[in-house]
Design an enzyme around this catalytic site. Structure first.
Site, PDB file in Angstrom:
ATOM      1  N   GLU A   1       5.267  28.223  32.986  1.00 19.35           N
ATOM      2  CA  GLU A   1       5.639  28.360  34.394  1.00 19.35           C
ATOM      3  C   GLU A   1       4.653  27.638  35.303  1.00 19.35           C
ATOM      4  OE1 GLU A   1       8.319  29.313  35.716  1.00 19.35           O
ATOM      5  OE2 GLU A   1       9.288  30.173  33.954  1.00 19.35           O
TER       6      GLU A   1
ATOM      7  N   CYS B   1      25.430  23.229  37.728  1.00 18.64           N
ATOM      8  CA  CYS B   1      25.427  23.262  39.193  1.00 18.64           C
ATOM      9  C   CYS B   1      24.335  22.327  39.710  1.00 18.64           C
ATOM     10  CB  CYS B   1      25.212  24.697  39.680  1.00 18.64           C
ATOM     11  SG  CYS B   1      25.617  24.953  41.423  1.00 18.64           S
TER      12      CYS B   1
ATOM     13  N   CYS C   1      31.972  21.779  38.153  1.00 26.64           N
ATOM     14  CA  CYS C   1      32.584  23.065  38.496  1.00 26.64           C
ATOM     15  C   CYS C   1      33.631  23.513  37.475  1.00 26.64           C
ATOM     16  CB  CYS C   1      33.217  22.984  39.882  1.00 26.64           C
ATOM     17  SG  CYS C   1      32.022  22.640  41.199  1.00 26.64           S
TER      18      CYS C   1
ATOM     19  N   CYS D   1      31.976  25.693  34.876  1.00 23.39           N
ATOM     20  CA  CYS D   1      30.973  26.644  35.379  1.00 23.39           C
ATOM     21  C   CYS D   1      31.444  28.075  35.161  1.00 23.39           C
ATOM     22  CB  CYS D   1      30.709  26.403  36.865  1.00 23.39           C
ATOM     23  SG  CYS D   1      29.508  27.550  37.579  1.00 23.39           S
TER      24      CYS D   1
ATOM     25  N   CYS E   1      32.913  31.429  43.162  1.00 24.22           N
ATOM     26  CA  CYS E   1      32.125  30.492  43.966  1.00 24.22           C
ATOM     27  C   CYS E   1      32.848  30.157  45.270  1.00 24.22           C
ATOM     28  CB  CYS E   1      31.861  29.211  43.183  1.00 24.22           C
ATOM     29  SG  CYS E   1      30.840  28.025  44.090  1.00 24.22           S
TER      30      CYS E   1
END
Length: 352
Positions: free
Chosen positions: A45, A198, A205, A208, A214
């Site tokens: 991270e 995305c 899409c 997705c 959405c």
């Protein structure tokens, strides 16, 4: 009340499509009872802040091969860690990495705290990183929000407010979707969705898992979101780098101050960068202009770095910096801008 539909759809999708990463404990391994390594989660991270997954993979492998746990990293020398970090950028992260490792060992017995609140007390760990470690490594219902998550939330809920002003709203929306069970997998699922489906341009899409709920897709505005305020043009700074090599092949380098840009890193001597380049040779010598210029872009400005090169005698006594013997010098251990200067200036010098 939290809508469990999108979270459930995301987790189902993630269980099949999760990206394989060297620091990640995938869904199958999690189901088999294998817990994520907090050290690997933390290290990745920190490395991934403002850096791509592709750029981080090799660095992560090298770091964990050399320092396999937080105790080993805490015992490492600052110079070794900074050299391994060279090229990854944002060097304050490397300094804070060492500080954090040493605090974890000295004050926590080599074990990372398991809550977001406690993680925030460690050096170099801000709200995003604390949430990521707490959720992914320890299963706390903490919400992880990066650029990918902001984009997914902006489209899923058709948020028209531009970034960065929309950040609080997008964070609140992400919190509303974070489930109490498998919050770490959920966080990684949203990030994977933003990275692979995305995407900023031409979102896929049709495949997705959130296409039904959405709102932006329903409105046909998904490609326009999230909206962003126009960026201010970056200023340009100028400087000079002095590449001096002694007759025995040793290079004259100086370590930059711990605070500030490229803090703690070795580099070529020179004055501070500013509106104009300032001549500041580290010693009197026949400094030559090879007619080359380094061009480099940092987060907040462009840099134009002129070069000066000189072959130095064995009795050279610089006012700044020190000579690094040829056998110890590694151009790969320099930050990117300094390595660019080396690549341009080194061929001009007489071979040792």
């Amino acid at each position: 009340m939290r809508d469990e539909g999108p979270s459930r759809a995301l987790l189902d999708w993630y269980d099949t499509h999760a990206r394989a990463m060297p620091w990640r404990t995938g869904p199958a391994a999690r189901k088999a009872g294998i817990r994520p390594d907090p050290y690997a989660v933390w290290l990745s991270e920190v490395m991934l802040q403002q850096t791509t997954v592709a750029a981080v993979r090799d660095y992560f492998h090298r770091f964990t091969a050399r320092w396999p746990d937080v105790g080993a990293l805490a015992a490492a020398s600052d110079g070794d860690v900074m050299a391994e970090w060279a090229g990854l950028g944002y060097y304050a992260r490397a300094r804070n990495l060492l500080k954090c490792a040493r605090v974890v060992v000295a004050e926590h017995g080599g074990r990372f705290p398991e809550t977001r609140a406690a993680l925030l007390n460690l050096p170099g760990i801000g709200p995003y990183t604390a949430s990521a470690i707490a959720a992914i490594a320890f299963g706390e219902q903490a919400t992880v929000v990066d650029g990918n998550v902001e984009r997914v939330m902006a489209r899923l809920f058709a948020v028209e407010a531009p970034l960065p002003a929309a950040k609080p709203e997008l964070t609140a929306l992400a919190e509303g979707l974070t489930p109490p069970d498998r919050p770490g997998c959920h966080a990684q699922a949203v990030m994977d969705l933003g990275a692979t489906i995305c995407t900023p341009k031409s979102p896929a899409c049709g495949i997705c898992p959130l296409r039904a709920p959405c709102r932006a897709r329903a409105l046909g505005t998904q490609a326009d979101l999230p909206r962003k305020l126009p960026k201010k043009p970056k200023p340009t700074r100028h400087g000079i780098a002095y590449l001096g090599r002694r007759a025995d092949g040793a290079w004259l380098l100086e370590r930059r101050p711990d605070k500030g840009l490229l803090g703690g890193m070795l580099g070529w001597p020179g004055a501070e960068w500013g509106d104009t380049a300032q001549e500041a040779p580290p010693l009197a010598a026949n400094w030559r202009d090879p007619g080359a210029e380094v061009r480099h872009t940092f987060t907040h400005f462009h840099l134009r770095l002129a070069l000066r090169v000189a072959d130095l005698p064995m009795d050279a006594a610089p006012a700044r910096g020190r000579f690094i013997p040829a056998r110890e010098f590694r151009a790969s251990g320099l930050p990117t801008v300094m390595r660019k200067a080396f690549d341009l200036g080194q061929p001009v010098l007489v071979p040792a």
